[in-house]
Design an enzyme around this catalytic site. Structure first.
Site, PDB file in Angstrom:
ATOM      1  N   LYS A  22     -29.054  51.373  39.231  1.00 49.69           N
ATOM      2  CA  LYS A  22     -28.997  51.270  37.777  1.00 49.69           C
ATOM      3  C   LYS A  22     -30.342  50.788  37.228  1.00 49.69           C
ATOM      4  CE  LYS A  22     -25.126  49.816  35.901  1.00 49.69           C
ATOM      5  NZ  LYS A  22     -24.480  49.181  37.027  1.00 49.69           N
ATOM      6  N   ARG A 116     -25.637  43.295  33.738  1.00 47.27           N
ATOM      7  CA  ARG A 116     -24.915  44.239  34.591  1.00 47.27           C
ATOM      8  C   ARG A 116     -25.432  44.155  36.022  1.00 47.27           C
ATOM      9  NH1 ARG A 116     -25.844  47.328  29.769  1.00 47.27           N
ATOM     10  NH2 ARG A 116     -23.888  48.070  28.834  1.00 47.27           N
ATOM     11  N   GLY A 131     -18.787  51.329  38.162  1.00 46.48           N
ATOM     12  CA  GLY A 131     -17.721  50.389  37.854  1.00 46.48           C
ATOM     13  C   GLY A 131     -17.278  49.509  38.996  1.00 46.48           C
ATOM     14  N   THR A 135     -19.695  43.720  34.537  1.00 49.02           N
ATOM     15  CA  THR A 135     -20.615  43.762  33.405  1.00 49.02           C
ATOM     16  C   THR A 135     -20.206  42.669  32.422  1.00 49.02           C
ATOM     17  OG1 THR A 135     -21.099  46.120  33.594  1.00 49.02           O
ATOM     18  CG2 THR A 135     -21.361  45.138  31.426  1.00 49.02           C
ATOM     19  N   GLN A 182     -30.350  43.221  29.796  1.00 52.93           N
ATOM     20  CA  GLN A 182     -30.832  44.158  28.777  1.00 52.93           C
ATOM     21  C   GLN A 182     -30.427  43.680  27.391  1.00 52.93           C
ATOM     22  OE1 GLN A 182     -29.197  48.144  29.136  1.00 52.93           O
ATOM     23  NE2 GLN A 182     -31.077  49.047  28.322  1.00 52.93           N
ATOM     24  N   GLU A 296     -24.967  56.707  29.019  1.00 57.14           N
ATOM     25  CA  GLU A 296     -24.339  55.840  28.027  1.00 57.14           C
ATOM     26  C   GLU A 296     -25.326  55.657  26.875  1.00 57.14           C
ATOM     27  OE1 GLU A 296     -22.587  52.252  29.585  1.00 57.14           O
ATOM     28  OE2 GLU A 296     -22.035  53.254  31.459  1.00 57.14           O
ATOM     29  N   GLN A 308     -28.061  53.535  29.659  1.00 55.95           N
ATOM     30  CA  GLN A 308     -27.844  53.775  31.082  1.00 55.95           C
ATOM     31  C   GLN A 308     -27.817  55.273  31.352  1.00 55.95           C
ATOM     32  OE1 GLN A 308     -24.464  52.654  34.447  1.00 55.95           O
ATOM     33  NE2 GLN A 308     -24.656  51.374  32.633  1.00 55.95           N
ATOM     34  N   ARG A 310     -27.069  57.937  34.929  1.00 63.41           N
ATOM     35  CA  ARG A 310     -26.825  58.081  36.373  1.00 63.41           C
ATOM     36  C   ARG A 310     -26.544  59.551  36.655  1.00 63.41           C
ATOM     37  NH1 ARG A 310     -21.972  55.796  34.488  1.00 63.41           N
ATOM     38  NH2 ARG A 310     -22.618  53.702  35.070  1.00 63.41           N
ATOM     39  N   HIS A 842      -6.054  86.437  57.279  1.00 60.93           N
ATOM     40  CA  HIS A 842      -5.386  86.178  58.551  1.00 60.93           C
ATOM     41  C   HIS A 842      -3.982  85.610  58.399  1.00 60.93           C
ATOM     42  CE1 HIS A 842      -4.190  83.398  61.784  1.00 60.93           C
ATOM     43  NE2 HIS A 842      -4.512  84.417  62.542  1.00 60.93           N
TER      44      HIS A 842
END
Length: 884
Positions: A22, A116, A131, A135, A182, A296, A308, A310, A842
């Protein structure tokens, strides 16, 4: 700056080990022009490492944790609670506290912050860990920041984090934790943006969720959100939610949940123009990271902030295609009953084997057979550009997978005008070979005598196998590998020319018998089911009978049975020496392996172990026969099937006598049944022929690799499985191997094993599933393709790995797929359900041969159906129903 802390301005992906996934992603975001990221800093893993180093108990507690599996939930909870309690009481070294104070003052001591966790195994392409740790929002003051920093560290050992690490194979000691601090933004709106549609997989669609207040409520699932989808600069979809609750910052600390005014709750929260701005920012961020992103965001004072980003780890990879046109691709693995990932050598062999899509060099890998997620996908876009392709290809592929066929029809319907553009005429050579194919097909259907057909074709195939074996074994080194590259693209045209018309005749006559019988008569399921039983000449059915003979040789020797339960591959045959009955059984097994030892599950991948190399894979099938059938029952059952087939044919033809134009109908049906019974047994010959070649190619490649091991070029001969054939030639030339590249490919292979490959998709990543539910199906039924008529109820036996198969007489076999390696289980099964397959694959063919109902192509069958669950399958309508 102290090594315990780093500002966002000094962070990038190179700092992953110091600031976690992160933190590294936030640092990268901070470097992108035009992207606004709230200021902040990371408390590095060095701080965490020095913090836990002061503990005298953690090592012992981690030792307890390492002994547990993911099923030991209660113990994981107990040990996790002990670790968290211990860490929350452990003193933080003053040097760490001083470093945090200094950077906090520089960043702004008057601000509130979001705190976080950021693990070193978090927010990565192969594992999101989203998660898993805690946070904390709206934290103000140095003392509060340090307290919550400690809480983040402790959250590395929450129950969900511990179980997730165990399930994904991460070492508890190896995963370290950084902390992201942050600056808090207090937004009017916030949400999540996916730069590719997370549902369909389409990389051209940006999907945005938006709601009022802080995004934490949305991420945690506490509130509903509007959905907006953007494509090509336009909002193409909106779904406005009833947004009754929002979370906002509360004074100087914490957050509060508030009700949203009724007149505001159902209104569009995010203006279209802001959605378009978000989509542009998302494209820029995805381009920077080189992959679709889960982002986010929040909107405050008319400014979009990114807090954020990812990778989206749930998307299936898209093959690399050079042009920017829309392509359709379908899974070779679903058609060939092998949906597991392949290693590079297996992929390379099949791409060279494909004779089409090559730019003049027959030794090159086809551009129409593309790798994605360790699987191979066939690009049919060019074929669909021809009118004949659009007309017949969906019908042809329906024999292998009906859902792929429906997906293809959907793609054609969407893009018909585009497909027609720029396609030239069919080449003369293709038209000539297709014409010859059709003429031979018509000859087979109408007047050709089938009496000596099988013997003639088997002689032809055996001669070609012997010829190619001599060519490969007469050379060595680079020339040997080039000889393999020469032979591979010639195999499919040989099969198409010499076997294709007869296999097609079997498919066509089966469909004609089915359609005409239903048209001319009523209630023909019994006759149709019987006609397909026990056809002569099916090499795979003969293999199943031969394994039944092996089981008969075993059943009278208890010591042999006990030996087989624990036998290992290296001593599988020799270990029978000195055991009562061992010599007889040894001879039977050796005879079986001499004839069928080149076969296995997933046998189109040459890197898979053959039965000759791993005979223990046969044990479960042998012992299931011993425990659930009598001596000779398998052959008696086959003989009864032949008798039933003849009786069913006679009964069907006799019933036609009493219909209008009965004489003509009987004549047509008599011919169709005769052709079907003669040629359907040849259906498995093409694959048997190809597998013999793949086996000899594998042995040749391993022999060359063994020489390199002797020269100390390779560490292990199977390391060659991680290279393409061209790369192997380069190794033979240079005597050097790039083991760093091999390590990367091995890691990718392990990631690919966790992916579920789609049947069909576009080059934009959109998954096409082709599901259609009929009105007369139960609402909770699982939909599939009906391939063998009849209705049966029974206990589901879910089998993932053939080597572990345990099936009793009367069970319904539920599997991802079945290929020839699974044939020995069919005499015991009362029905069949598979995730892959079609009318002539088959499992479908063998199910009809044994007269058991079958439904194939049931998405997620091995997950949705639980082992031991009572189910009902309808092989006429194509669904699976759960019995209460």
């Amino acid at each position: 700056m102290c090594h315990y802390v780093l500002p966002f301005t000094a962070i990038n992906q190179a700092h992953l080990e110091q600031v976690g996934g992160k933190g590294a992603n936030l640092g990268e975001l901070y470097q992108i022009p035009g992207i606004f990221v709230p200021e902040g800093f990371c408390i590095t893993t060095a701080a965490y490492r020095d913090f836990i180093a002061t503990s005298g108990q953690l090592d012992m507690l981690l030792g307890e944790l390492e002994k547990l599996g993911h099923e030991d939930i209660d113990e994981c909870r107990r040990v996790g609670l002990l670790i968290r309690s211990h860490l929350e009481e452990l003193s933080i070294p003053l040097s760490i506290q001083a470093a945090v104070r200094e950077i906090w003052e520089q960043t702004g001591s008057h601000f509130s912050y979001a705190i976080r966790s950021s693990a070193t195994a978090e927010d990565l392409p192969g594992a999101s860990f989203a998660g898993q740790q805690d946070t904390f929002l709206n934290i103000k003051g140095l003392e509060a920041i340090i307290i919550h920093m400690r809480k983040c560290w402790a959250s590395l050992f929450t129950d969900r984090a511990i179980i997730y690490r165990i399930q994904n194979g991460f070492n508890h000691r190896a995963v370290l934790l950084a902390v992201v601090v942050q600056r808090m933004i207090f937004p009017e709106l916030s949400g999540i943006m996916f730069t590719a549609d997370p549902v369909s997989g389409n990389r051209k669609v940006t999907s945005i969720d938006a709601s009022y207040g802080l995004g934490e409520a949305l991420v945690s699932g506490q509130v509903s959100a509007d959905l907006y989808q953007v494509r090509a600069g336009m909002v193409v979809k909106k779904k406005i939610a009833d947004k009754r609750i929002a979370i906002y910052g509360l004074g100087d600390a914490g957050v509060v949940k508030q009700a949203v005014a009724a007149d505001k709750a159902t209104k569009q929260a995010l203006p279209d123009q802001v959605a378009l701005v978000l989509a542009e920012l998302g494209e820029k961020i995805a381009a920077h990271f080189g992959s679709p992103q889960d982002i986010e965001w929040c909107l405050a004072d008319d400014t979009v902030f990114i807090v954020q980003s990812r990778p989206i780890t749930t998307l299936y990879p898209v093959p690399h295609i050079a042009d920017h046109h829309l392509h359709m691709l379908f899974s070779l693995g679903h058609v060939q009953m092998m949906t597991e990932p392949m290693k590079p050598l297996g992929i390379s062999v099949l791409r060279i084997f494909m004779p089409f899509g090559k730019a003049g060099n027959h030794r090159s890998e086809s551009e129409l057979l593309l790798e994605a997620g360790g699987r191979l996908y066939i690009d049919v876009t060019k074929a669909l550009g021809y009118r004949i392709g659009r007309k017949f290809l969906p019908a042809l592929i329906s024999n292998a997978d009906e859902f792929i066929s429906r997906a293809m029809e959907e793609f054609i319907h969407r893009t018909d005008s585009t497909l027609k553009a720029g396609i030239g005429s069919v080449s003369f050579s293709l038209a000539r070979s297709t014409g010859a194919f059709i003429l031979k097909l018509m000859k087979t259907l109408t007047f050709q005598n089938q009496a000596v057909l099988r013997e003639r074709l088997e002689d032809l195939l055996a001669a070609r196998v012997a010829e190619n074996r001599q060519k490969i074994n007469s050379k060595s080194g680079i020339e040997r590998i080039k000889q393999i590259q020469d032979i591979l693209p010639m195999l499919l045209p040989f099969v198409f020319k010499n076997l294709g018309p007869y296999v097609a005749s079997g498919v066509l006559t089966f469909r004609l018998i089915d359609k005409l019988a239903a048209w001319w008569l009523e209630d023909v399921d019994q006759e149709l089911s019987g006609i397909s039983k026990a056809p002569l000449g099916n090499v795979t059915s003969e293999m199943g009978l031969a394994l039944g003979d092996v089981a008969d040789s075993v059943r009278n020797y208890p010591e042999v049975i006990e030996y087989l339960r624990t036998a290992i591959d290296a001593e599988f045959i020799t270990g029978l020496n000195g055991i009562a009955g061992g010599q007889e059984v040894q001879g039977m097994i050796q005879g079986f392996l001499e004839k069928y030892g080149m076969r296995t599950t997933g046998e189109i991948d040459i890197t898979r172990p053959r039965w000759r190399e791993s005979p223990s894979e046969l044990v479960s099938s042998i012992l299931s026969h011993v425990e659930n059938s009598k001596v000779g029952e398998h052959r008696a059952q086959f003989r009864q099937g032949e008798l039933t087939a003849q009786q069913s044919a006679d009964q069907l033809i006799e019933r036609l006598r009493y219909t209008r134009w009965g004489f003509l109908k009987r004549k047509i049906m008599t011919r169709l049944i005769a052709v079907y019974r003669k040629v359907i047994g040849l259906r498995e010959h093409p694959k048997f022929f190809l597998v013999q070649h793949f086996d000899m190619i594998k042995q040749a490649v391993l022999q060359e690799a063994e020489r390199l091991v002797g020269e100390k070029v390779l560490e292990n001969r199977e390391d060659i499985f991680w290279l393409t054939l061209d790369e192997f030639i380069a190794v033979l030339e240079t005597r050097q191997v790039n083991y760093d590249m091999i390590a990367v490919r091995q890691e990718a292979y392990e990631r690919n094993r966790k992916l579920t490959p789609p049947r069909a998709m576009t080059s934009e990543g959109e998954i096409l599933n082709g599901l259609v539910r009929s009105a007369d199906m139960p609402s909770d039924a699982l939909i599939g393709s009906p391939v063998s008529v009849g209705v049966v109820e029974g206990r589901a036996r879910v089998v993932i790995n053939l080597a572990d198969a345990k099936i009793n007489k009367g069970d319904i076999l539920v599997a991802r797929f079945t290929d020839p390696g699974w044939t020995p289980l069919f005499p015991l099964a009362a029905g069949l359900v598979t995730e892959a397959g079609g009318l002539m694959t088959h499992g479908a063919v063998v199910a009809r041969e044994y007269g058991i109902p079958a439904v194939v192509g049931v998405d997620g069958a091995t997950v949705k159906i639980k082992d031991g669950q009572m189910i009902r399958i309808d092989g006429r309508k194509g669904y699976v129903e759960f019995i209460q």
